[in-house]
Scaffold this active site. Structure first.
Site, PDB file in Angstrom:
ATOM      1  N   GLU A 180       0.865  -1.194   0.000  1.00 40.34           N
ATOM      2  CA  GLU A 180       0.000   0.000   0.000  1.00 40.34           C
ATOM      3  C   GLU A 180       0.895   1.235   0.000  1.00 40.34           C
ATOM      4  OE1 GLU A 180      -2.876  -0.396  -0.936  1.00 40.34           O
ATOM      5  OE2 GLU A 180      -3.105  -2.506  -0.437  1.00 40.34           O
TER       6      GLU A 180
ATOM      7  N   ASP B 259       8.552   9.508 -32.819  1.00 42.21           N
ATOM      8  CA  ASP B 259       8.827  10.522 -31.802  1.00 42.21           C
ATOM      9  C   ASP B 259      10.251  10.272 -31.327  1.00 42.21           C
ATOM     10  OD1 ASP B 259       8.170  12.700 -30.062  1.00 42.21           O
ATOM     11  OD2 ASP B 259       8.079  11.260 -28.409  1.00 42.21           O
TER      12      ASP B 259
ATOM     13  N   ASP C  97       5.196   9.231 -25.312  1.00 42.49           N
ATOM     14  CA  ASP C  97       5.987   9.037 -26.527  1.00 42.49           C
ATOM     15  C   ASP C  97       5.186   8.379 -27.654  1.00 42.49           C
ATOM     16  OD1 ASP C  97       8.597   9.836 -25.135  1.00 42.49           O
ATOM     17  OD2 ASP C  97       7.857   8.192 -23.896  1.00 42.49           O
TER      18      ASP C  97
END
Length: 471
Positions: A181, A302, A439
């Site tokens: 957690e 990219d 990206d």
């Protein structure tokens, strides 16, 4: 004869009870991880900090417990490709409170907290639990466990809680920290500090119900933080949980309130109004199919180094005006020759759209980025990506993508999981697009902007023997 039969039956019962005892007290030997759990474990061989971000009840804590038990005992299975400790370890494991640590981490490691007779039925084999100390004030809670290591020496597992604050985490120098957690940032940073002297590891397993918190951002949106190269995040959705049937998955999804479904079933931090594409993943996901020969195709690039280089293969059904993302590639810190080698099998004929930074010159060679990729055999379009009117605004491109998603005219093959990873986390902060983990999204946007230059797939032989020229 009856007495012989009775004796055989008693022996059979005793044998079955012994086999059951061995099975129940050596759970670690039965651990068979899912694909995503294996991915999480494997990353430990490379990255010092790891986050396993997943929906509820998908196996993230179970994976954390199994790995922790392997490090404490030194018992690694034959299939293991993750980090290995060659000696006994000192480990801290904890959760939000001592009650939650007891009912979560301790239960999975040791066994049911309220039944000492069953201690040893967790992931720590009963035969390897040498000793333990109790925590006062919390019924059934342990403070520490001493574990036999295959070397003949012993490891130590310490249980802690975030509610103590960072001060209570300062005393120990340890080899491994497991946060089950999400911890507060100061506790997380203290956990890292405890492993600095040993070069140890930190793992976190949680469902991101606190949204884009500081700890989540540390992994997903590191910005200029150079330490990001030592971190890894594995995301597991309900679709990756191999123990659920499709019907069970849908029932679980339907059981959650709409505003919690993304976090609880996909492990996606709540982004609220900042999400750029507020549409359901299911509405754009589609099973792969063979692209019709008359459809046109285009690729999008990219460029990147520290942040990944990305490429998408796209198809456009001009009759229905539906744009498809069919395949993806994403890799960081590799040269143009490596990227080009990975993309050329997509087709030498495929036209590639690329962004304005392709006009930049490489600091070493002085050559333009776009020219370097052309030299490696990729069929880059002659000009950078723009709309029909010559503009190239990011917001206009995102608006086009969103409108298509909302009207059923933008689809992504289900075989592109990395694309969906970015889609889930793409958001704005203070009204501005956060340029992290985008990206493949960006490569898709460039391809969509230049779809007017998409081409029908060429016959490979005809392409090979024809006079090849730049489009």
């Amino acid at each position: 004869m009856p007495s012989d039969l009775s004796s055989l039956l008693r022996e059979h019962v005793v044998l079955m009870e012994e086999l059951d005892r061995r099975r129940r007290t050596n759970l670690l030997a039965k651990y068979r991880p899912y694909t995503k759990q294996i991915e999480f474990h494997k990353a430990g061989a490379v990255y010092r900090e790891r986050l396993f971000m997943a929906g509820n009840q998908l196996g993230k804590t179970l994976a954390g417990a199994a790995e922790a038990a392997m490090h404490l005992t030194g018992r690694y299975p034959d299939w293991w490709q993750g980090k290995r400790f060659s000696k006994p370890v000192v480990m801290i494991a904890g959760s939000e409170s001592y009650e939650l640590t007891r009912d979560g981490v301790q239960r999975l490691m040791v066994g049911p907290p309220m039944n000492e007779e069953d201690w040893g039925t967790g992931y720590l084999p009963k035969a390897d639990i040498v000793d333990y100390t109790r925590r006062s004030g919390v019924s059934g809670a342990l403070d520490s466990v001493t574990v036999r290591h295959v070397s003949g020496r012993v490891s130590t597992l310490l249980f802690k809680a975030y509610e103590q604050g960072r001060g209570k985490w300062q005393a120990n120098t340890v080899d491994y920290v497991w946060f089950d957690e999400e911890p507060p940032e100061d506790v997380y940073l203290e956990g890292i500090t405890r492993t600095n002297a040993t070069g140890g590891s930190v793992t976190v397993t949680f469902t991101p119900l606190n949204g884009m918190s500081a700890v989540v951002q540390r992994y997903i949106l590191p910005g200029e933080d150079k330490g990001a190269l030592s971190r890894n995040v594995t995301t597991m959705t309900i679709d990756d949980a191999e123990h659920y049937s499709p019907e069970e998955r849908q029932a679980i999804i339907d059981s959650y309130p709409p505003h919690e479904r993304e976090a609880r079933t996909k492990g996606v931090p709540t982004l609220g109004s900042g999400r750029i594409f507020p549409v359901s993943e299911e509405s754009i996901r589609i099973d792969p199919f063979d692209i019709p020969k008359h459809w046109v195709q285009i690729g999008g690039l990219d460029f990147g180094w520290d942040h990944p280089f990305a490429a998408t293969g796209c198809a456009w059904d001009r009759d229905a005006d539906v744009f498809y993302i069919t395949k993806v590639y994403r890799e960081r810190e590799a040269t143009p020759i490596i990227h080009a080698a990975a993309l050329k099998p997509w087709g030498a004929w495929l036209p590639w759209s690329w962004p304005h930074d392709g006009l930049q010159h490489d600091k070493g060679s002085g050559e333009q980025l776009a020219a370097q990729y052309r030299a490696q055999g990729l069929n880059l379009l002659p000009e950078r990506a723009t709309f029909d009117d010559g503009t190239n605004g990011v917001e206009a491109g995102l608006s086009d993508m969103l409108q298509r998603m909302q009207t059923g005219r933008f689809k992504v093959f289900s075989t592109c999981p990395q694309w969906f990873e970015e889609f889930r986390l793409y958001h704005r902060k203070d009204g501005k697009v956060v340029k992290e983990m985008d990206d493949l999204i960006s490569a898709s946007r460039y391809a969509l902007m230049m779809k007017r230059f998409a081409k029908v797939k060429a016959d490979s032989a005809a392409w090979k023997f024809s006079e090849r020229k730049v489009i």
